[in-house]
Design an enzyme around this catalytic site. Structure first.
Site, PDB file in Angstrom:
ATOM      1  N   CYS A   1      42.167  45.208  39.834  1.00 56.32           N
ATOM      2  CA  CYS A   1      42.679  44.539  41.042  1.00 56.32           C
ATOM      3  C   CYS A   1      43.834  45.295  41.696  1.00 56.32           C
ATOM      4  O   CYS A   1      44.215  44.993  42.826  1.00 56.32           O
ATOM      5  CB  CYS A   1      43.125  43.120  40.702  1.00 56.32           C
ATOM      6  SG  CYS A   1      41.817  42.148  39.949  1.00 56.32           S
TER       7      CYS A   1
ATOM      8  N   HIS B   1      48.185  40.226  45.693  1.00 54.47           N
ATOM      9  CA  HIS B   1      46.801  40.128  45.221  1.00 54.47           C
ATOM     10  C   HIS B   1      46.412  38.655  45.152  1.00 54.47           C
ATOM     11  O   HIS B   1      47.169  37.821  44.668  1.00 54.47           O
ATOM     12  CB  HIS B   1      46.702  40.788  43.843  1.00 54.47           C
ATOM     13  CG  HIS B   1      45.389  40.556  43.173  1.00 54.47           C
ATOM     14  ND1 HIS B   1      44.189  40.765  43.815  1.00 54.47           N
ATOM     15  CD2 HIS B   1      45.086  40.112  41.924  1.00 54.47           C
ATOM     16  CE1 HIS B   1      43.205  40.464  42.987  1.00 54.47           C
ATOM     17  NE2 HIS B   1      43.722  40.061  41.839  1.00 54.47           N
TER      18      HIS B   1
ATOM     19  N   ASN C   1      39.028  35.721  44.289  1.00 58.57           N
ATOM     20  CA  ASN C   1      39.631  36.984  43.865  1.00 58.57           C
ATOM     21  C   ASN C   1      38.597  38.098  44.055  1.00 58.57           C
ATOM     22  O   ASN C   1      37.616  38.168  43.319  1.00 58.57           O
ATOM     23  CB  ASN C   1      40.045  36.837  42.394  1.00 58.57           C
ATOM     24  CG  ASN C   1      40.666  38.084  41.824  1.00 58.57           C
ATOM     25  OD1 ASN C   1      40.610  39.153  42.430  1.00 58.57           O
ATOM     26  ND2 ASN C   1      41.253  37.965  40.644  1.00 58.57           N
TER      27      ASN C   1
HETATM   28  O1  UT7 Z   1      42.811  39.478  39.239  1.00 64.04           O
HETATM   29  C1  UT7 Z   1      43.220  39.592  37.925  1.00 64.04           C
HETATM   30  C2  UT7 Z   1      44.028  38.601  37.478  1.00 64.04           C
HETATM   31  N1  UT7 Z   1      43.421  37.332  37.141  1.00 64.04           N
HETATM   32  C3  UT7 Z   1      44.261  36.319  37.203  1.00 64.04           C
HETATM   33  O2  UT7 Z   1      45.339  36.484  37.685  1.00 64.04           O
HETATM   34  C4  UT7 Z   1      43.884  34.981  36.619  1.00 64.04           C
HETATM   35  C5  UT7 Z   1      45.063  34.412  35.876  1.00 64.04           C
HETATM   36  N2  UT7 Z   1      44.843  33.127  35.255  1.00 64.04           N
HETATM   37  C6  UT7 Z   1      44.584  31.995  35.970  1.00 64.04           C
HETATM   38  O3  UT7 Z   1      44.512  32.034  37.188  1.00 64.04           O
HETATM   39  C7  UT7 Z   1      44.489  30.684  35.231  1.00 64.04           C
HETATM   40  O4  UT7 Z   1      44.878  30.866  33.891  1.00 64.04           O
HETATM   41  C8  UT7 Z   1      43.073  30.054  35.287  1.00 64.04           C
HETATM   42  C9  UT7 Z   1      42.779  29.568  36.709  1.00 64.04           C
HETATM   43  C10 UT7 Z   1      42.043  31.082  34.874  1.00 64.04           C
HETATM   44  C11 UT7 Z   1      42.996  28.861  34.354  1.00 64.04           C
HETATM   45  O5  UT7 Z   1      44.013  27.917  34.651  1.00 64.04           O
HETATM   46  P1  UT7 Z   1      44.857  27.249  33.468  1.00 64.04           P
HETATM   47  O6  UT7 Z   1      45.738  26.260  34.078  1.00 64.04           O
HETATM   48  O7  UT7 Z   1      45.491  28.373  32.704  1.00 64.04           O
HETATM   49  O8  UT7 Z   1      43.747  26.490  32.640  1.00 64.04           O
HETATM   50  P2  UT7 Z   1      43.355  26.655  31.108  1.00 64.04           P
HETATM   51  O9  UT7 Z   1      42.702  27.984  30.874  1.00 64.04           O
HETATM   52  O10 UT7 Z   1      44.549  26.323  30.262  1.00 64.04           O
HETATM   53  O11 UT7 Z   1      42.302  25.516  30.947  1.00 64.04           O
HETATM   54  C12 UT7 Z   1      42.671  24.125  31.006  1.00 64.04           C
HETATM   55  C13 UT7 Z   1      41.452  23.289  30.693  1.00 64.04           C
HETATM   56  C14 UT7 Z   1      40.748  23.694  29.397  1.00 64.04           C
HETATM   57  O12 UT7 Z   1      40.275  22.530  28.791  1.00 64.04           O
HETATM   58  P3  UT7 Z   1      41.064  21.870  27.538  1.00 64.04           P
HETATM   59  O13 UT7 Z   1      41.124  22.941  26.485  1.00 64.04           O
HETATM   60  O14 UT7 Z   1      42.421  21.518  28.076  1.00 64.04           O
HETATM   61  O15 UT7 Z   1      40.217  20.697  27.183  1.00 64.04           O
HETATM   62  C15 UT7 Z   1      39.572  24.521  29.866  1.00 64.04           C
HETATM   63  O16 UT7 Z   1      38.483  24.494  28.976  1.00 64.04           O
HETATM   64  O17 UT7 Z   1      40.476  23.455  31.734  1.00 64.04           O
HETATM   65  C16 UT7 Z   1      39.212  23.832  31.151  1.00 64.04           C
HETATM   66  N3  UT7 Z   1      38.543  24.695  32.101  1.00 64.04           N
HETATM   67  C17 UT7 Z   1      37.797  24.227  33.110  1.00 64.04           C
HETATM   68  N4  UT7 Z   1      37.463  22.984  33.484  1.00 64.04           N
HETATM   69  C18 UT7 Z   1      36.681  22.845  34.572  1.00 64.04           C
HETATM   70  C19 UT7 Z   1      38.577  26.055  32.173  1.00 64.04           C
HETATM   71  N5  UT7 Z   1      37.846  26.470  33.215  1.00 64.04           N
HETATM   72  C20 UT7 Z   1      37.350  25.375  33.820  1.00 64.04           C
HETATM   73  C21 UT7 Z   1      36.542  25.145  34.929  1.00 64.04           C
HETATM   74  N6  UT7 Z   1      36.256  23.882  35.284  1.00 64.04           N
HETATM   75  N7  UT7 Z   1      36.079  26.163  35.700  1.00 64.04           N
END
Ligand code: UT7
Length: 338
Positions: free
Chosen positions: A118, A259, A289
């Site tokens: 990215c 980004h 993204n």
């Molecule tokens: O370009 C390169 C760089 N990439 C980035 O910058 C991405 C950086 N990271 C992020 O943007 C965030 O970490 C995410 C958007 C990917 C995830 O957000 P988060 O607030 O960190 O969520 P999480 O991974 O802690 O997930 C929270 C919950 C989990 O469930 P439990 O364990 O709390 O029951 C996940 O399983 O949300 C669940 N989950 C989803 N639920 C519905 C993860 N993905 C999804 C989904 N839909 N798509």
């Protein structure tokens, strides 16, 4: 600080996104997710998906044609082509060579690809800046083109909801006006954290999917939480570092174009740097993204919307897999407006 002349500036911008829109509701038919989750966690509402026949070089060619037209130069004036992509059409020839051929550019010029995920566009700006200033070149064509849909695992809801396809391009040129264009650039990388965001060969045969989404030989995996924390930290540091090097304060900035990965990452950086949200460019709601293409697509949009004028200080900042990161400070300059 660099010497005052020559200066290297962005003479023309171009962007292209594929026609097909994939909304959050569409995605909720494919994986266990919802519009509400995707919007509140990332800010994304929809993304564009390239058609099966459309490769990174096709999108890059369209963006490049627009950048050359906006620059008001002839394609025969292009002296150098560099492409940033993590999804090349083919390993050989490079995507830059495909684009050179499709545009019918001269053949006495270098054309090559770089991979910095990215952060690719910030790396391109630095490479073009140095090659123009040191070499016998007047106009470089830099292009970030990504068909990320071809490496997304469409069964992994933690990643597939985040990405989209597209391309952005710029004609980067040399001039004798002092202290305009690229004022400073910082780059960084940390390969010890490469596992946080990676693209590997599939270990199992790719599943067929009914949604007409590409199924590639490689897939992206990511530790979202760790990537998030690192993104906020290194993007804030990169901004401070390039501003410090150039003796420019955040108050002097007209616009910051980060980004476009997640609105929460962008908000955290704006807060950390105490930059008013009105000065932060965001378009991830529409495109998700798009990896290396996200900054040039957002830059072109900001310019088209009249958010950038001559003399403005514009800060570009990126972060991505590798890990890689970087920031560029621009003094916006276009001779036609000067
Ligand atoms: O370009 C390169 C760089 N990439 C980035 O910058 C991405 C950086 N990271 C992020 O943007 C965030 O970490 C995410 C958007 C990917 C995830 O957000 P988060 O607030 O960190 O969520 P999480 O991974 O802690 O997930 C929270 C919950 C989990 O469930 P439990 O364990 O709390 O029951 C996940 O399983 O949300 C669940 N989950 C989803 N639920 C519905 C993860 N993905 C999804 C989904 N839909 N798509």
């Amino acid at each position: 600080m660099r010497s005052p002349t020559p200066s290297v500036f962005l003479l023309g911008l171009g962007a292209y996104v594929p026609e097909r829109r994939l909304t959050n509701d569409d995605l909720s038919q494919i994986v266990d997710t919802s519009d509400e989750w995707i919007r509140t966690r990332s800010g994304i509402a929809e993304r564009r998906i390239a058609s099966p026949e459309e490769n990174a070089s096709d999108m890059g060619t369209r963006a490049a044609e627009r950048a050359i037209a906006q620059a008001g130069i002839d394609k025969a004036d292009i002296d150098l082509v560099i492409v940033a992509t993590t999804t090349p059409d083919t390993p050989i020839p490079s995507t830059a060579c495909h684009i050179q051929r499709k545009l019918g550019l001269r053949t006495d010029i270098p054309a090559f690809d770089i991979t910095a995920a990215c952060s690719g566009f910030i790396y391109l700006l630095q490479i073009a800046n140095h090659m123009l200033r040191a070499g016998n070149y007047q106009h470089a064509l830099i292009i970030a083109a990504e068909k990320i849909s071809s490496i997304v695992d469409w069964q992994d809801r933690t990643t597939c909801v985040l990405f989209g396809d597209g391309a952005g391009a710029a004609v980067v040129s040399k001039c004798d006006t002092p202290y305009v264009g690229i004022l400073g650039n910082v780059l960084g990388a940390d390969g010890t954290k490469g596992d946080m965001l990676a693209c590997r060969l599939r270990t199992e045969p790719a599943p067929a999917n009914s949604a007409g989404l590409p199924v590639g030989t490689h897939t992206v995996s990511m530790n979202g939480k760790e990537v998030f924390k690192n993104a906020v930290r290194v993007m804030s540091q990169s901004c401070r570092s390039v501003l410090g090097k150039c003796g420019v304060s955040t108050d002097d900035l007209a616009l910051i174009i980060p980004h476009q990965a997640n609105f929460r990452i962008i908000d955290a950086i704006a807060e950390e740097l105490k930059i008013d949200k009105s000065k932060v460019m965001m378009n991830l709601e529409r495109y998700g993204n798009t990896s290396a293409a996200s900054i040039p697509i957002a830059l072109e949009q900001a310019f088209t919307e009249g958010r950038i004028k001559n003399g403005d200080k514009i800060l570009l900042v990126a972060f991505g897999g590798g890990l890689t990161w970087g920031a560029t400070l621009l003094h916006w300059y276009q001779p036609a407006q000067a």
